[in-house]
Design a protein around this motif. Structure first.
Motif, PDB file in Angstrom:
ATOM      1  N   VAL A   1      68.728 -54.815  23.062  1.00 46.57           N
ATOM      2  CA  VAL A   1      67.347 -54.354  23.241  1.00 46.57           C
ATOM      3  C   VAL A   1      67.251 -52.844  23.402  1.00 46.57           C
ATOM      4  N   SER A   2      68.372 -52.142  23.451  1.00 50.00           N
ATOM      5  CA  SER A   2      68.377 -50.728  23.830  1.00 50.00           C
ATOM      6  C   SER A   2      68.912 -49.831  22.725  1.00 50.00           C
ATOM      7  N   SER A   3      68.062 -48.936  22.233  1.00 56.02           N
ATOM      8  CA  SER A   3      68.522 -47.946  21.258  1.00 56.02           C
ATOM      9  C   SER A   3      69.468 -46.947  21.911  1.00 56.02           C
ATOM     10  N   LEU A   4      69.290 -46.697  23.214  1.00 55.86           N
ATOM     11  CA  LEU A   4      70.191 -45.785  23.922  1.00 55.86           C
ATOM     12  C   LEU A   4      71.599 -46.358  23.989  1.00 55.86           C
ATOM     13  N   ALA A   5      71.716 -47.646  24.295  1.00 56.17           N
ATOM     14  CA  ALA A   5      73.030 -48.282  24.316  1.00 56.17           C
ATOM     15  C   ALA A   5      73.655 -48.270  22.932  1.00 56.17           C
ATOM     16  N   SER A   6      72.855 -48.527  21.904  1.00 55.48           N
ATOM     17  CA  SER A   6      73.382 -48.516  20.539  1.00 55.48           C
ATOM     18  C   SER A   6      73.902 -47.130  20.167  1.00 55.48           C
ATOM     19  N   ALA A   7      73.158 -46.097  20.537  1.00 59.00           N
ATOM     20  CA  ALA A   7      73.612 -44.729  20.253  1.00 59.00           C
ATOM     21  C   ALA A   7      74.903 -44.417  21.004  1.00 59.00           C
ATOM     22  N   ALA A   8      75.022 -44.910  22.236  1.00 59.21           N
ATOM     23  CA  ALA A   8      76.247 -44.675  23.005  1.00 59.21           C
ATOM     24  C   ALA A   8      77.437 -45.361  22.346  1.00 59.21           C
ATOM     25  N   PHE A   9      77.250 -46.576  21.847  1.00 65.06           N
ATOM     26  CA  PHE A   9      78.320 -47.243  21.113  1.00 65.06           C
ATOM     27  C   PHE A   9      78.721 -46.419  19.892  1.00 65.06           C
ATOM     28  N   ASP A  10      77.744 -45.919  19.156  1.00 60.18           N
ATOM     29  CA  ASP A  10      78.051 -45.153  17.948  1.00 60.18           C
ATOM     30  C   ASP A  10      78.858 -43.897  18.277  1.00 60.18           C
ATOM     31  N   GLU A  11      78.459 -43.186  19.316  1.00 61.95           N
ATOM     32  CA  GLU A  11      79.179 -41.961  19.684  1.00 61.95           C
ATOM     33  C   GLU A  11      80.621 -42.266  20.073  1.00 61.95           C
ATOM     34  N   ALA A  12      80.807 -43.283  20.904  1.00 61.90           N
ATOM     35  CA  ALA A  12      82.161 -43.639  21.335  1.00 61.90           C
ATOM     36  C   ALA A  12      82.988 -44.142  20.159  1.00 61.90           C
ATOM     37  N   ALA A  13      82.369 -44.921  19.276  1.00 62.71           N
ATOM     38  CA  ALA A  13      83.103 -45.475  18.132  1.00 62.71           C
ATOM     39  C   ALA A  13      83.562 -44.383  17.187  1.00 62.71           C
ATOM     40  N   ARG A  14      82.703 -43.388  16.940  1.00 61.03           N
ATOM     41  CA  ARG A  14      83.120 -42.275  16.072  1.00 61.03           C
ATOM     42  C   ARG A  14      84.299 -41.535  16.680  1.00 61.03           C
ATOM     43  N   TRP A  15      84.209 -41.279  17.987  1.00 63.38           N
ATOM     44  CA  TRP A  15      85.312 -40.586  18.665  1.00 63.38           C
ATOM     45  C   TRP A  15      86.577 -41.423  18.612  1.00 63.38           C
ATOM     46  N   LEU A  16      86.480 -42.709  18.901  1.00 56.04           N
ATOM     47  CA  LEU A  16      87.657 -43.577  18.936  1.00 56.04           C
ATOM     48  C   LEU A  16      88.306 -43.665  17.563  1.00 56.04           C
ATOM     49  N   ALA A  17      87.504 -43.871  16.518  1.00 59.92           N
ATOM     50  CA  ALA A  17      88.066 -43.983  15.174  1.00 59.92           C
ATOM     51  C   ALA A  17      88.787 -42.697  14.776  1.00 59.92           C
ATOM     52  N   ALA A  18      88.178 -41.545  15.066  1.00 61.03           N
ATOM     53  CA  ALA A  18      88.797 -40.275  14.709  1.00 61.03           C
ATOM     54  C   ALA A  18      90.078 -40.036  15.503  1.00 61.03           C
ATOM     55  N   THR A  19      90.067 -40.358  16.788  1.00 59.39           N
ATOM     56  CA  THR A  19      91.250 -40.140  17.635  1.00 59.39           C
ATOM     57  C   THR A  19      92.397 -41.032  17.193  1.00 59.39           C
ATOM     58  N   LEU A  20      92.115 -42.278  16.864  1.00 63.19           N
ATOM     59  CA  LEU A  20      93.185 -43.184  16.434  1.00 63.19           C
ATOM     60  C   LEU A  20      93.685 -42.844  15.038  1.00 63.19           C
ATOM     61  N   ARG A  21      92.816 -42.307  14.187  1.00 68.35           N
ATOM     62  CA  ARG A  21      93.300 -41.842  12.874  1.00 68.35           C
ATOM     63  C   ARG A  21      94.302 -40.718  13.049  1.00 68.35           C
ATOM     64  N   ARG A  22      94.017 -39.813  13.986  1.00 69.80           N
ATOM     65  CA  ARG A  22      94.970 -38.716  14.246  1.00 69.80           C
ATOM     66  C   ARG A  22      96.288 -39.259  14.795  1.00 69.80           C
ATOM     67  N   ALA A  23      96.219 -40.308  15.592  1.00 69.07           N
ATOM     68  CA  ALA A  23      97.446 -40.901  16.131  1.00 69.07           C
ATOM     69  C   ALA A  23      98.315 -41.512  15.030  1.00 69.07           C
ATOM     70  N   LEU A  24      97.691 -41.959  13.954  1.00 70.74           N
ATOM     71  CA  LEU A  24      98.431 -42.546  12.844  1.00 70.74           C
ATOM     72  C   LEU A  24      99.018 -41.497  11.922  1.00 70.74           C
ATOM     73  N   ALA A  25      98.463 -40.285  11.967  1.00 74.45           N
ATOM     74  CA  ALA A  25      98.876 -39.259  11.007  1.00 74.45           C
ATOM     75  C   ALA A  25     100.316 -38.790  11.274  1.00 74.45           C
TER      76      ALA A  25
END
Length: 323
Positions: A299-323
């Motif tokens: 029900v919350s656009s704020l929660a959805s935006a928070a998920f998106d921000e964390a997910a972008r950070w997590l995906a980028a950080t783990l990609r660097r860990a694989l490099a």
């Protein structure tokens, strides 16, 4: 106390969509006569019922497997099928070390899996006060080690495993990283920390955001610390209160901090101490959000935006860990 929408309307610092979530949960718990007087097993069962609507819906996984990991019930969410090992997040549910499960947090884990494109693994660690520190921490360390050592069996890349959690789970995520570092093992590739419980000392945010309108009360949090630690002297142990630990050498960290939370100050302090220890850290402060606000994503656009921000950070950080 059961809050009505009208009663909560006076707290106009809470985002209106989050307010709907808070009112609904308070109403749900209010259906149980004298909830606080119920036995702990009864309160746990009631919490599963009350939170069931909030874990429903959301992303559909390519595969979900419930199995055992280092002696604990575990759930593996795979957002896509892949022939190559995938990055992963070991997620530790909150609930004051005494409540909740991988069921109450199922949607939260699927949201991260889908948005970050990583395998998310949740575990049901032993709850307090039936067991106390360090039992849950021991179990989570063992689960992380099993996930890393047998990563190939799970379709996971061992060099790209993050750890995360909310509230008490955030505490356990940091303590796990500290335990691994101190044992001479490489800590996880990243830490994803949502409104973590990092120190029992009261702060200004305790006074400002106490009460059911903000989801988590000071009395509840104090009880959670007592149930987890047992002996009050244990509360100064840096693996119990990781804000007091030497944080050097911990992995890059992302902290999602709701503004309207008694734990907000401790989270700000944790971000500052991580930064001072040389740890790459990002803090996101969400105005109008309360404790547990990520569970309101339906029900919350704020929660959805928070998920998106964390997910972008997590995906980028783990990609660097694989490099």
């Amino acid at each position: 106390m059961t809050l009505t929408t009208e009663a909560l309307a006076a707290h106009d610092d809470v985002d209106p969509e989050i307010r709907r979530f808070v009112v609904a949960l308070n109403h749900g718990y209010g259906q149980f006569s004298d909830f606080a007087a119920l036995s702990l097993p009864e309160r746990r069962a009631a919490a599963e019922i009350v939170r069931a609507p909030w874990r429903a819906g959301g992303p559909v996984m390519a595969k979900t497997v419930t199995a055992e990991l280092a002696g604990c019930r575990a759930r593996f969410h795979y957002p896509q099928r892949s022939d190559t090992p995938q990055p992963a997040l070991l997620y530790i549910h909150g609930g004051g070390w005494t409540m909740f499960s991988i069921d109450t947090h199922d949607r939260l884990m699927r949201e991260y899996a889908a948005r970050a494109g990583v395998v998310v693994v949740g575990i049901d660690y032993s709850l307090s006060p039936e067991v106390r520190y360090p039992v849950a921490l021991d179990e989570i360390v063992a689960a992380y080690q099993a996930l890393r050592d047998d990563a190939g069996d799970f379709g996971i890349a061992p060099a790209a495993i993050a750890i995360g959690g909310d509230s008490a789970g955030g505490n356990l995520a940091v303590a796990t990283s500290l335990r691994l570092r101190d044992a001479g093992e490489r800590p996880p590739a990243a830490m994803l920390l949502n409104y973590g419980a990092f120190d029992p000392a009261p702060t200004a945010s305790y006074a400002r955001y106490d009460g059911p309108a903000y989801m988590l009360t000071v009395a509840e949090m104090d009880g959670f610390w007592r149930d987890y630690a047992g002996d009050p002297a244990t509360l100064v142990d840096p693996l119990v209160a990781p804000l007091r630990a030497d944080l050097t050498g911990l992995p890059p960290s992302f902290l999602a901090v709701p503004e309207c939370d008694i734990l907000a100050d401790a989270n700000r302090a944790m971000a500052a101490r991580l930064g001072s220890a040389g740890v790459p850290v990002e803090l996101r402060l969400y105005a109008g959000a309360t404790h547990s606000f990520l569970e309101a994503v339906s029900v919350s656009s704020l929660a959805s935006a928070a998920f998106d921000e964390a997910a972008r950070w997590l995906a980028a950080t783990l990609r660097r860990a694989l490099a």
